[in-house]
Scaffold this active site. Structure first.
Site, short mmCIF file in Angstrom:
data_model
loop_
_atom_site.label_atom_id
_atom_site.label_comp_id
_atom_site.label_asym_id
_atom_site.label_seq_id
_atom_site.Cartn_x
_atom_site.Cartn_y
_atom_site.Cartn_z
N ASP A 93 0.83 -1.19 0.00
CA ASP A 93 0.00 0.00 0.00
C ASP A 93 0.87 1.25 0.00
O ASP A 93 1.96 1.25 -0.60
CB ASP A 93 -0.94 -0.04 1.22
N HIS A 137 -3.33 6.12 3.80
CA HIS A 137 -4.16 5.02 3.28
C HIS A 137 -3.75 3.67 3.86
O HIS A 137 -4.58 2.91 4.38
CB HIS A 137 -4.06 5.01 1.76
N SER A 153 -11.20 -0.22 -1.01
CA SER A 153 -9.89 -0.33 -0.37
C SER A 153 -10.01 -0.75 1.08
O SER A 153 -9.12 -1.41 1.62
CB SER A 153 -9.16 1.02 -0.43
#
Length: 462
Positions: free
Chosen positions: A95, A126, A337
């Site tokens: 990621d 994120h 996600s």
């Protein structure tokens, strides 16, 4: 997610794949083929020369720390943890990096393809959110915890929307091209994670969408095949978001007029690596009411769905135990996600409880215990919304037994001990002796009685 692009880039999530989508046209496309010979070599992660193009993402703390987030309540994780907490499992998170946090004590640096870090830097925020959903430790002061709170996280920073390469490239507006990371670096990151000791699950909350005419990366396909088939790792990937730049062209939903049509015949957009259906568990998003989220990308490769809205997770800017966030750059956190790590955490729970299951069997268990839609399968939610409790407890018809048979040779028990007849024998013998003595006495008295009778007869005549 709605709002400015800087509000958590959940669909593209940092993969800078420049493709002109053009007019979306349905084309019959077969499931992807794999060339195992194209797998990239395992090499130490290294990134290009980069710099920050914008300040790092900002976060806002959660107001009610004691509240259990809706996705966690919906999945009823409290009922699962007495059976499995993911102990002994390592989940690789490929990621934007994962910041060190007190609720991720086992965080492992896995390398950096973006800059010169070790994978434990997250400017985008994120990857830290994703990792927290998978494995954040439980804490008495907060309601939030990861799906598999005793699993460990291996962080590999593969992408960023905030860094840029310093090679002078310009985008269409004359600005430096946004983002670092592409399908080639993703393939290298997958190979690196697959060869890392102890990794049993890989989470990829990154999606590159390309038109069917644009093809796909043979190296990426070979990498996921290597991880899933050769290394027996459960590979979980997000299905993609329609509100991202690359995934605006959606595949059509099921047509009720042709319920038996092959869904691969109507594909307009490929979402990769999710579309590697045999190797990857592709995860769509649902809202709190269980309905498919409006942003989730449908496709024949979608396997299951998980909550992807009203997300709370670890705050990369506040590493203390109460450091949680549900807002990044002023926007709420949502997207496929964040649905994918709920499935990845569930895979870690299963692998901890049933270590004899293969990666394929773990994926099948997640699919077969999901809450199926009315038609049994749907391009938006696949086989349905995951159920972690059922996934770690169900006895499935035809499945590999979830517990090894326990058998051991048992000795034949000895027969009962013979009774102790000595008291009886003594009593019988004693009684016999008495009888014998009485008999001898009686026999001895016969002559005396006869003599007395005879003598008495001679003296007493009348």
């Amino acid at each position: 997610m709605s709002g400015p692009a800087r509000r958590i880039p959940i669909a593209l999530a940092g993969i800078a794949l420049t493709v002109s989508l053009g007019q979306a046209t349905a084309i019959a496309v077969p499931p992807p083929s794999i060339d195992p010979g194209r797998v990239p070599p395992n090499s130490a992660p290294s990134g290009p020369k980069t710099e920050l193009r914008d300040p790092c993402s900002t976060t806002q703390p959660v107001g009610d720390l004691a509240q259990v987030p809706p996705p966690q309540r919906a999945l009823d994780l409290e009922s699962v943890w007495p059976l499995s907490t993911g102990r002994g499992q390592t989940v690789a998170v490929i990621d934007t990096g994962v910041e060190r946090h007190s609720r991720l004590p086992g965080l492992i640096p896995g390398g950096d393809y973006v800059s010169t870090g070790d994978g434990t830097q997250d400017c985008d925020a994120h990857g830290t959110l994703v990792a927290g959903i998978i494995a954040a430790k439980r804490d008495g002061e907060t309601g939030f915890a990861g799906v598999a709170p005793d699993a460990r996280i291996l962080s590999i920073r593969q992408s960023s929307n905030i860094y840029r390469e310093t090679d002078g490239r310009k985008d269409a507006e004359g600005q430096n091209a946004q983002g670092v990371g592409n399908v080639s670096t993703l393939a290298r990151a997958i190979r690196h994670a697959a060869d890392f000791p102890g990794v049993t699950v890989i989470n990829i909350s990154e999606v590159a969408c390309v038109p069917v005419s644009g093809g796909d990366s043979a190296m990426l396909g070979a990498a996921v095949d290597y991880a899933a088939r050769i290394k027996d790792i459960v590979v979980v990937a997000a299905a993609g978001n329609l509100d991202s730049e690359a995934c605006k062209a959606s595949n059509p939903p099921t047509n009720p007029a042709t319920p038996h049509a092959n869904p691969w015949d109507s594909v307009t957009t490929i979402a990769t690596p999710a579309w590697y259906d045999d190797q990857v568990l592709a995860v769509g998003s649902v809202d709190p009411d269980g309905a498919p989220s409006a942003f989730t990308v449908p496709g024949p490769w979608v396997d299951v769905a998980a909550p992807g809205t009203e997300i709370t997770s670890l705050d990369p800017r506040r590493p203390e135990p109460t450091g949680l966030t549900d807002s990044v750059n002023g926007g709420s956190v949502q997207g496929t996600s964040f649905a994918a790590p709920y499935a990845a955490g569930t895979a870690a729970l299963i692998r901890a409880r049933f270590p004899q299951l293969t990666a394929r069997e773990v994926m099948d268990r997640i699919e077969r215990t999901a809450h199926a839609p009315a038609d049994g399968w749907d391009p938006l939610v696949g086989h349905g919304v995951i159920d972690p409790a059922a996934a770690v407890t169900a006895e499935l018809p035809g499945a590999v037994p979830t517990q090894d048979a326990q058998s051991a040779a048992m000795a034949i028990p000895d027969g009962p001990e013979p009774p102790d007849d000595r008291p009886r024998n003594v009593a019988v013998a004693g009684a016999g002796g008495v009888v014998a003595l009485l008999g001898l006495g009686l026999l001895a008295s016969y002559p005396l009685r006869r003599r007395l009778q005879r003598d008495g007869g001679e003296t007493s005549t009348g």
